[in-house]
Design a protein around this motif. Sequence first.
Motif, PDB file in Angstrom:
ATOM      1  N   VAL A 201       0.832  -1.127  -0.003  1.00  0.00           N
ATOM      2  CA  VAL A 201      -0.115  -0.140   0.113  1.00  0.00           C
ATOM      3  C   VAL A 201       0.837   1.216   0.083  1.00  0.00           C
ATOM      4  O   VAL A 201       1.540   1.255   0.964  1.00  0.00           O
ATOM      5  N   LEU A 202       0.997   1.927  -1.156  1.00  0.00           N
ATOM      6  CA  LEU A 202       1.666   3.362  -1.261  1.00  0.00           C
ATOM      7  C   LEU A 202       0.539   4.408  -1.014  1.00  0.00           C
ATOM      8  O   LEU A 202      -0.371   4.420  -2.014  1.00  0.00           O
ATOM      9  N   VAL A 203       0.787   5.336  -0.149  1.00  0.00           N
ATOM     10  CA  VAL A 203      -0.071   6.272  -0.036  1.00  0.00           C
ATOM     11  C   VAL A 203       0.664   7.732  -0.310  1.00  0.00           C
ATOM     12  O   VAL A 203       1.745   8.022   0.068  1.00  0.00           O
ATOM     13  N   ASP A 204       0.187   8.460  -1.456  1.00  0.00           N
ATOM     14  CA  ASP A 204       0.712   9.637  -1.935  1.00  0.00           C
ATOM     15  C   ASP A 204       0.147  10.725  -0.847  1.00  0.00           C
ATOM     16  O   ASP A 204      -1.193  10.900  -1.118  1.00  0.00           O
ATOM     17  N   ASP A 205       1.088  11.332  -0.442  1.00  0.00           N
ATOM     18  CA  ASP A 205       0.571  12.319   0.877  1.00  0.00           C
ATOM     19  C   ASP A 205       0.458  13.919   0.085  1.00  0.00           C
ATOM     20  O   ASP A 205       1.246  14.594   0.533  1.00  0.00           O
ATOM     21  N   GLY A 206      -0.305  13.950  -1.122  1.00  0.00           N
ATOM     22  CA  GLY A 206      -0.401  15.212  -1.715  1.00  0.00           C
ATOM     23  C   GLY A 206       0.889  15.680  -2.318  1.00  0.00           C
ATOM     24  O   GLY A 206       1.299  16.875  -2.279  1.00  0.00           O
ATOM     25  N   SER A 207       1.696  14.871  -3.068  1.00  0.00           N
ATOM     26  CA  SER A 207       2.773  15.195  -3.699  1.00  0.00           C
ATOM     27  C   SER A 207       2.772  16.371  -4.688  1.00  0.00           C
ATOM     28  O   SER A 207       1.563  16.429  -5.206  1.00  0.00           O
ATOM     29  N   SER A 208       3.806  17.071  -4.787  1.00  0.00           N
ATOM     30  CA  SER A 208       3.591  17.911  -5.801  1.00  0.00           C
ATOM     31  C   SER A 208       4.561  17.523  -7.100  1.00  0.00           C
ATOM     32  O   SER A 208       4.589  18.467  -7.868  1.00  0.00           O
TER      33      SER A 208
ATOM     34  N   VAL B  19      -3.036   4.698  -2.921  1.00  0.00           N
ATOM     35  CA  VAL B  19      -4.103   5.466  -2.152  1.00  0.00           C
ATOM     36  C   VAL B  19      -3.542   7.064  -2.175  1.00  0.00           C
ATOM     37  O   VAL B  19      -2.404   7.462  -1.907  1.00  0.00           O
ATOM     38  N   ARG B  20      -4.227   8.051  -2.821  1.00  0.00           N
ATOM     39  CA  ARG B  20      -3.938   9.263  -3.005  1.00  0.00           C
ATOM     40  C   ARG B  20      -4.730  10.225  -2.082  1.00  0.00           C
ATOM     41  O   ARG B  20      -5.914  10.039  -2.512  1.00  0.00           O
ATOM     42  N   LEU B  21      -4.093  10.861  -0.998  1.00  0.00           N
ATOM     43  CA  LEU B  21      -4.551  11.860  -0.337  1.00  0.00           C
ATOM     44  C   LEU B  21      -5.180  13.305  -1.161  1.00  0.00           C
ATOM     45  O   LEU B  21      -4.404  13.604  -2.079  1.00  0.00           O
ATOM     46  N   SER B  22      -6.101  13.796  -0.745  1.00  0.00           N
ATOM     47  CA  SER B  22      -6.725  14.908  -1.348  1.00  0.00           C
ATOM     48  C   SER B  22      -5.737  16.103  -1.273  1.00  0.00           C
ATOM     49  O   SER B  22      -5.738  17.026  -2.094  1.00  0.00           O
ATOM     50  N   ALA B  23      -5.111  16.203  -0.218  1.00  0.00           N
ATOM     51  CA  ALA B  23      -4.018  17.221   0.158  1.00  0.00           C
ATOM     52  C   ALA B  23      -3.026  16.713   1.191  1.00  0.00           C
ATOM     53  O   ALA B  23      -3.015  15.574   1.487  1.00  0.00           O
ATOM     54  N   ASN B  24      -1.731  17.333   1.095  1.00  0.00           N
ATOM     55  CA  ASN B  24      -0.611  17.109   2.004  1.00  0.00           C
ATOM     56  C   ASN B  24      -1.001  17.009   3.562  1.00  0.00           C
ATOM     57  O   ASN B  24      -1.487  18.273   4.050  1.00  0.00           O
TER      58      ASN B  24
ATOM     59  N   TYR C 130      -8.380  22.333  21.050  1.00  0.00           N
ATOM     60  CA  TYR C 130      -9.114  22.968  19.918  1.00  0.00           C
ATOM     61  C   TYR C 130      -9.280  22.039  18.883  1.00  0.00           C
ATOM     62  O   TYR C 130     -10.427  21.850  18.005  1.00  0.00           O
ATOM     63  N   VAL C 131      -8.199  21.527  18.451  1.00  0.00           N
ATOM     64  CA  VAL C 131      -7.880  20.596  17.164  1.00  0.00           C
ATOM     65  C   VAL C 131      -8.971  19.315  17.667  1.00  0.00           C
ATOM     66  O   VAL C 131      -9.640  19.024  16.508  1.00  0.00           O
ATOM     67  N   GLU C 132      -8.954  18.694  18.532  1.00  0.00           N
ATOM     68  CA  GLU C 132      -9.933  17.560  19.064  1.00  0.00           C
ATOM     69  C   GLU C 132     -11.177  17.986  18.811  1.00  0.00           C
ATOM     70  O   GLU C 132     -12.008  17.115  18.496  1.00  0.00           O
ATOM     71  N   ALA C 133     -11.678  19.310  19.525  1.00  0.00           N
ATOM     72  CA  ALA C 133     -12.794  19.425  19.475  1.00  0.00           C
ATOM     73  C   ALA C 133     -13.561  19.424  18.323  1.00  0.00           C
ATOM     74  O   ALA C 133     -14.920  19.405  18.150  1.00  0.00           O
ATOM     75  N   LYS C 134     -12.927  19.945  17.116  1.00  0.00           N
ATOM     76  CA  LYS C 134     -13.322  20.130  15.939  1.00  0.00           C
ATOM     77  C   LYS C 134     -13.743  18.769  15.421  1.00  0.00           C
ATOM     78  O   LYS C 134     -14.727  18.749  14.314  1.00  0.00           O
ATOM     79  N   ASN C 135     -13.099  17.948  15.639  1.00  0.00           N
ATOM     80  CA  ASN C 135     -13.264  16.346  15.166  1.00  0.00           C
ATOM     81  C   ASN C 135     -13.605  16.273  13.753  1.00  0.00           C
ATOM     82  O   ASN C 135     -14.500  15.844  13.115  1.00  0.00           O
ATOM     83  N   ARG C 136     -12.724  17.070  12.898  1.00  0.00           N
ATOM     84  CA  ARG C 136     -12.531  17.032  11.533  1.00  0.00           C
ATOM     85  C   ARG C 136     -12.235  15.596  10.918  1.00  0.00           C
ATOM     86  O   ARG C 136     -11.436  15.049  11.822  1.00  0.00           O
ATOM     87  N   PRO C 137     -12.336  14.931   9.843  1.00  0.00           N
ATOM     88  CA  PRO C 137     -11.755  13.811   9.232  1.00  0.00           C
ATOM     89  C   PRO C 137     -10.282  13.905   9.229  1.00  0.00           C
ATOM     90  O   PRO C 137      -9.783  15.161   8.929  1.00  0.00           O
ATOM     91  N   LEU C 138      -9.472  13.130   9.431  1.00  0.00           N
ATOM     92  CA  LEU C 138      -8.007  13.164   9.340  1.00  0.00           C
ATOM     93  C   LEU C 138      -7.711  13.578   8.005  1.00  0.00           C
ATOM     94  O   LEU C 138      -6.603  14.253   7.664  1.00  0.00           O
ATOM     95  N   TYR C 139      -8.485  12.909   7.026  1.00  0.00           N
ATOM     96  CA  TYR C 139      -7.891  12.991   5.557  1.00  0.00           C
ATOM     97  C   TYR C 139      -9.073  12.740   4.714  1.00  0.00           C
ATOM     98  O   TYR C 139      -9.973  12.141   4.905  1.00  0.00           O
ATOM     99  N   PHE C 140      -8.863  12.934   3.113  1.00  0.00           N
ATOM    100  CA  PHE C 140      -9.810  12.748   2.221  1.00  0.00           C
ATOM    101  C   PHE C 140      -8.902  11.919   1.372  1.00  0.00           C
ATOM    102  O   PHE C 140      -7.809  12.340   0.960  1.00  0.00           O
ATOM    103  N   VAL C 141      -9.596  10.766   0.664  1.00  0.00           N
ATOM    104  CA  VAL C 141      -8.660  10.027  -0.156  1.00  0.00           C
ATOM    105  C   VAL C 141      -9.448  10.561  -1.576  1.00  0.00           C
ATOM    106  O   VAL C 141     -10.626  10.397  -1.769  1.00  0.00           O
ATOM    107  N   SER C 142      -8.645  11.178  -2.485  1.00  0.00           N
ATOM    108  CA  SER C 142      -9.362  11.554  -3.874  1.00  0.00           C
ATOM    109  C   SER C 142      -9.044  10.544  -4.862  1.00  0.00           C
ATOM    110  O   SER C 142      -9.824  10.606  -5.732  1.00  0.00           O
ATOM    111  N   GLU C 143      -8.289   9.338  -4.510  1.00  0.00           N
ATOM    112  CA  GLU C 143      -8.122   8.266  -5.683  1.00  0.00           C
ATOM    113  C   GLU C 143      -7.591   7.002  -4.924  1.00  0.00           C
ATOM    114  O   GLU C 143      -6.646   7.345  -4.167  1.00  0.00           O
ATOM    115  N   GLU C 144      -8.107   5.957  -5.446  1.00  0.00           N
ATOM    116  CA  GLU C 144      -7.565   4.688  -4.826  1.00  0.00           C
ATOM    117  C   GLU C 144      -7.416   3.768  -6.151  1.00  0.00           C
ATOM    118  O   GLU C 144      -8.240   3.474  -6.914  1.00  0.00           O
TER     119      GLU C 144
END
Length: 316
Positions: free
Chosen positions: A37-44, A64-69, A289-303
Amino acid sequence: MYLSIVVPCMNEQDVIPTLVDRLAVAIEPWKQDAEIVLVDDGSSDGTWEAIQDACLHCPNLVGVRLSANRGHQVALTAGLEAAKGDRIMMLDADLQDPPELLSDMMRMMDNGYDVVYGRRIERQGETLFKRATAYGFYRFLNMMSDVPIPRDTGDFRLVNRKTLDAVLAMPERSRFIRGMFAWAGFRQIGIEYRRAPRTMGETKYPLRAMLRFAIDAMTSFSTKPLKLATRLSFASLGVSALMAVYVAYSLIIYQTAPGWASVVLAVSFFSGVQLLTLGILGEYIGRLYVEAKNRPLYFVSEELREATPVSMRKSA
């Protein structure tokens, strides 16, 4: 799926072909039931294109390609959540940690261990500053941490599904993966190796990133910095009491006005203590503050799985 190998990648287009070739050799005994499993962490750069090309030639490869770094630890988490194996190996894309140790790690796990982590006995190709700061970091971290974390270790390790599920169940957003595995417990053992120098690409951990990583590590697994702030406040009160005695003594004995040096010293000292205390409190409040927002850690744009792309999956 019996075995998964998870590798976060950030601007590693030149390394991908060599990485996939060496991993394919490492998983040869289990290739019928293994995945990489290779994860592309928003590479430029062309990292994702290199992963796509590799998928055409390596049927075991998953992209696995993340939507952003999102950073190394989040990218590693994304790969661990995508992994389907009963045993999961994780390492960095720079190949400084040898994937050829997989067979030895598998044998050690066969003996009943839940986690086999790599312990660096030598760091080849690194500057004296890097080696010295790494040496000091792990020892200072253990001194400050409420959880004993193995020294001179990274994220290079082999874990079983039971341990991984326990770690993935931890909800924190600022992740320190190696500390989380240490906190989870289970039966763990280290395997010593010499870390090779990076042959291609550039390090993704400059000084600023290392400092941020160190702060995350300490604030994730210890409240001792908060206790240190309390001790500093008591120490400052003690110093102020001594200075008050000194000023009173000077006025009575020498009948002179307090000098500017003592005033400047007092203001500087107490200002420094106050700012340090506020900074420590700010780190913990920021984490809340970061924990309270409870946002997803990441989005996957392509797999990519078996050359089939899947778009826009999100994970918490």
